[in-house]
Scaffold this active site. Structure first.
Site, PDB file in Angstrom:
ATOM      1  N   ASP A  40      61.425  26.998 -19.897  1.00  0.00           N
ATOM      2  CA  ASP A  40      60.092  27.217 -19.327  1.00  0.00           C
ATOM      3  C   ASP A  40      59.692  28.632 -19.723  1.00  0.00           C
ATOM      4  OD1 ASP A  40      57.888  27.869 -17.840  1.00  0.00           O
ATOM      5  OD2 ASP A  40      58.816  27.524 -15.885  1.00  0.00           O
ATOM      6  N   GLN A  99      56.116  32.405 -18.791  1.00  0.00           N
ATOM      7  CA  GLN A  99      56.041  33.868 -18.645  1.00  0.00           C
ATOM      8  C   GLN A  99      56.763  34.568 -19.790  1.00  0.00           C
ATOM      9  OE1 GLN A  99      54.177  35.162 -16.349  1.00  0.00           O
ATOM     10  NE2 GLN A  99      53.829  33.320 -15.123  1.00  0.00           N
ATOM     11  N   LYS A 130      47.858  31.786 -19.919  1.00  0.00           N
ATOM     12  CA  LYS A 130      48.585  33.013 -19.559  1.00  0.00           C
ATOM     13  C   LYS A 130      48.747  33.937 -20.768  1.00  0.00           C
ATOM     14  CE  LYS A 130      51.374  30.578 -16.097  1.00  0.00           C
ATOM     15  NZ  LYS A 130      50.630  30.865 -14.881  1.00  0.00           N
ATOM     16  N   CYS A 162      54.035  29.533  -6.208  1.00  0.00           N
ATOM     17  CA  CYS A 162      54.516  28.219  -6.679  1.00  0.00           C
ATOM     18  C   CYS A 162      56.013  28.284  -7.006  1.00  0.00           C
ATOM     19  CB  CYS A 162      53.740  27.729  -7.900  1.00  0.00           C
ATOM     20  SG  CYS A 162      52.015  27.438  -7.578  1.00  0.00           S
ATOM     21  N   HIS A 215      59.982  27.804 -11.289  1.00  0.00           N
ATOM     22  CA  HIS A 215      58.626  27.501 -10.804  1.00  0.00           C
ATOM     23  C   HIS A 215      58.609  26.040 -10.349  1.00  0.00           C
ATOM     24  CE1 HIS A 215      54.265  26.731 -11.188  1.00  0.00           C
ATOM     25  NE2 HIS A 215      54.081  28.037 -11.179  1.00  0.00           N
TER      26      HIS A 215
END
Lengths: 399, 307
Positions: A190, A193, A216, A357, A113
């Site tokens: 990261d 998600q 999220k 993004c 991302h």
């Protein structure tokens, strides 16, 4: 097994008839999260850590309780949880505070991302680090071997996704972390998600840093976390300075607080973090194993539905086992934004369109002009996926 | 091309509502970029297309498909129509400013700008006069009702075949009723050159006047204006019967063309006054052209009465 219908009752917006397929961008909020935030504003709207009156004490108690809930949710200690505004801020915190003087190599991948790429691209541009990218295969999967090739004795940090937000592919985390540690490098995952969709155990994962967002994972907007090994946090200098970050200040010297407060400058988003704590409670009550199983079942239906629509090009893995409940696709020569708007206007289905993004990743996948993304969560149903397939088929006939 | 249409629409809407101003700016940016051969970055064109296609989709998926596939052509057609509309509007505005009639000189068409109280009106044109300057008629010849020494005299030049003269009839009737005993009213039958049977109808009305049946005959003739336009001799005869005109005298008057000179005199007087259409009213020295509302007459008459 989880009761999806009962879960859907908690999400007021679903009663409007919208089929929400944009959870990779923003998850919906259950009433429990909204109520937890409201409670702060209604019952004890004080300042944590500085006011000794009852409202201040209650705020501090609830704020730290939220930290403990997050820590429990990702299996780490509360001292290892730094509250941030979002994943982006958490990654920037590491990029700006980690010492790159002795080893300046940073390895990441083309599938990241922008939030994971840009902080390091800026450092590279200013000559502070040497940035190296791991390539992905045609399906957007980064292979362990490719990571190993790019990690060496000069690598200071490896920045790797848990799950890509563009096509939902997962990185071989265990292998990447091992390779990095073998080379003496640190690993920043990261997990924007990842944490919302999978049971996460930071200690077992073995990473050094992990960033994720509250919005999220059913939490309020403007909430995020950096989870880091305590000894690493102790070594890092403050990211931003100001109120709350310090123990003592004179005009000649400053003594900073211990982590995590050292990194939480200024008045914090108390309501948001308390809401995030409520989101952790909610997901824990449902059970992350159940969430994973539900999403896995939906993923199969989603890809079946997409495959049945004439003219779709689905990006990402062809192997069903590698798929998550997120699909990026295009429909013939139709522009992605048009498809997204038509789905919304004709069937009340909310999807995302664009490059998400993650422009380098989408360009790598041959979708530099963008794609449509459908991303599901615990409140989605098979009936909604079926409706999505039918609506998309009708739209395909327009072209 | 849809952005160009959107720009025009949003610019107009932006005058009345601030919420359309960002859209107008976006449309302008989109048009500017297209003119400089760059793609529209804001996605306004895609949003407009999707919105339109989705609207049609709910009614007819097949029509939506056709619209979607041919959207660029549809946009071009809309743009062409818009440009034509602008050009036509500009031409009309020019006519209105120069001739006082948005349809141009000598036109029978109606000009909406004047129908609600403007100074001039598009109506049954004379075909010759293009001047906007109206001059008070030199005489008070015509059919007269009201006070002979009234402070205010209302003169009407009207044509029996002109639908706007007919439209003004109820207003004139109200004026006569409201100002009975305070004004003098003079009707001058004016034959519009482009109206084939106008002159004949005016002659017939003046023949009826010779039997003091003018006002009744006039009312009858206006009431059967469609017949007058289709079959003038039939209408002229029937109006005479309905207005209780002596038939043999009337026939004799018509066959001898006894009133033709009078009609010609009214025509010349009207042209000398600069008439460019009917009905034209002179309220003392002030003018109203077209079927103006009662309030327009009221305002002028009241002012003249106060003098």
């Amino acid at each position: 097994m989880m009761d999806v219908e009962s879960i859907r009752e908690d999400f007021t917006v679903l009663k409007t008839g919208v089929a929400y397929f944009d959870s990779a961008c923003m998850a919906l909020k259950p009433r429990q999260v909204v109520e937890a935030q409201d409670e702060y504003y209604s019952d004890y709207p004080g300042c944590a850590g500085r006011s000794l009156h009852r409202l201040g004490k209650k705020t501090e108690e609830k704020f730290e309780e939220a930290r403990s809930k997050v820590a429990t949710f990702v299996s780490c200690s509360p001292e290892e949880v730094v509250f941030t505004r979002n994943t982006t801020e958490a990654i920037n915190l590491v990029a700006r505070t980690l010492d790159f003087t002795e080893r300046n190599g940073v390895t990441t991948s083309v599938m990241e991302h922008h939030s994971a790429l840009l902080p390091f691209m800026m450092l590279s541009k200013h000559g502070k680090i040497r940035l190296d990218y791991v390539a992905a295969d045609v399906e957007g999967v980064t292979q362990a071997g490719e990571w190993r090739k790019k990690i060496n004795s000069s690598t200071r940090l490896v920045v790797v996704h848990h799950t890509t937000n563009s096509v939902g592919t997962r990185a071989p985390l265990a292998e990447v972390i091992k390779a990095a540690h073998d080379a003496g490098a640190l690993v920043l995952v990261d997990s924007a998600q990842g944490v919302p969709h999978c049971e996460t155990n930071f200690k077992k994962l073995g990473a050094d840093f992990m960033a994720f967002s509250g919005h999220k994972m059913l939490g309020p907007t403007g909430t995020g976390c950096l989870v880091a090994r305590r000894e690493l946090l102790e070594e890092l200098p403050p990211f931003m300075t100001g109120g709350e970050t310090v123990e003592r200040v004179s005009l000649d010297s400053v003594t900073f607080l211990k982590p995590p407060q050292r990194f939480e400058a200024g008045l914090q988003n108390y309501a948001g973090m308390i809401g995030l704590g409520a989101a952790c409670d909610y997901l824990s009550k449902v059970g992350m194993k159940n969430v994973e199983a539900h999403e896995h079942a939906l993923a199969s239906k989603l890809f079946e539905a997409l495959s049945d629509v004439k003219g779709t090009r689905i990006y990402g893995p062809s192997d069903a086992g590698k798929r998550t409940a997120l699909a990026a696709f295009n429909l013939g020569k139709a522009k992605p934004h048009e498809i997204a708007m038509l789905l919304d206007k004709t069937a009340k289905i909310a999807v995302r369109s664009g490059v998400f993004c993650a422009e380098p990743a989408m360009t790598h996948l041959g979708a530099g002009s963008g794609a449509v993304r459908a991303s599901l969560y615990l409140y989605n149903t098979e009936e909604e996926v079926q409706l999505f397939g039918e609506a998309l088929s009708k739209i395909a006939e327009l072209y | 091309m849809i952005c160009l249409v959107a720009l025009a629409v949003f610019l107009v809407l932006a005058v009345f509502s601030a919420r359309y101003r960002p859209l107008a700016r976006e449309a302008f940016d989109c048009v500017f970029r297209k003119m400089t051969l760059r793609p529209c970055e804001s996605g306004l064109d895609e949003r407009l297309k999707s919105t339109l296609v989705a609207s049609v989709f709910s009614k007819s998926p097949r029509a939506a498909g056709a619209l979607n596939r041919n959207f660029e052509l549809f946009s071009w057609i809309l743009t062409a129509l818009m440009i034509a509309s602008f050009a036509y509007s500009a031409f009309s505005a020019y006519n209105w400013v120069v001739y006082g009639d948005c349809n141009g000189p000598g036109s029978d068409g109606f000009c909406p700008f004047n129908a609600i109280g403007g100074e001039h009106i598009s109506d049954c044109g004379t075909g010759n006069s293009t001047s906007r300057t109206l001059v008070l008629p030199a005489t008070l010849n015509g059919q007269v009702v009201g006070l002979a020494d009234a402070k205010v005299t209302v003169i009407e030049f009207g044509c029996f075949e002109c639908k706007y003269t007919k439209e003004a009839e109820p207003i004139v009737a109200r004026v006569l009723e409201e100002y009975a005993g305070r004004i003098r009213f003079v009707f001058k039958p004016f034959p519009i050159p482009t109206h084939n049977n106008s002159r004949l109808a005016e002659q017939a009305a003046l023949c009826a006047a010779r039997q003091d049946r003018f006002w009744a005959y006039k009312d009858e003739l206006f009431s059967m204006q469609p017949l007058l336009l289709a079959n003038a001799s039939d209408a002229i005869e029937r109006a005479g019967v309905n207005a209780a005109v002596n038939s043999s005298e009337f026939q004799e008057c018509m066959q001898s063309n006894a009133t033709a000179t009078e009609v010609e005199a009214f025509y010349r007087e009207g042209m000398a006054s600069g008439l460019y259409g009917t009905p034209t009213f002179f309220i003392n020295n002030r003018t109203l052209v077209g079927p103006k509302p009662f309030e327009a007459f009221e305002a002028l008459i009241e002012e003249e009465l106060k003098k």
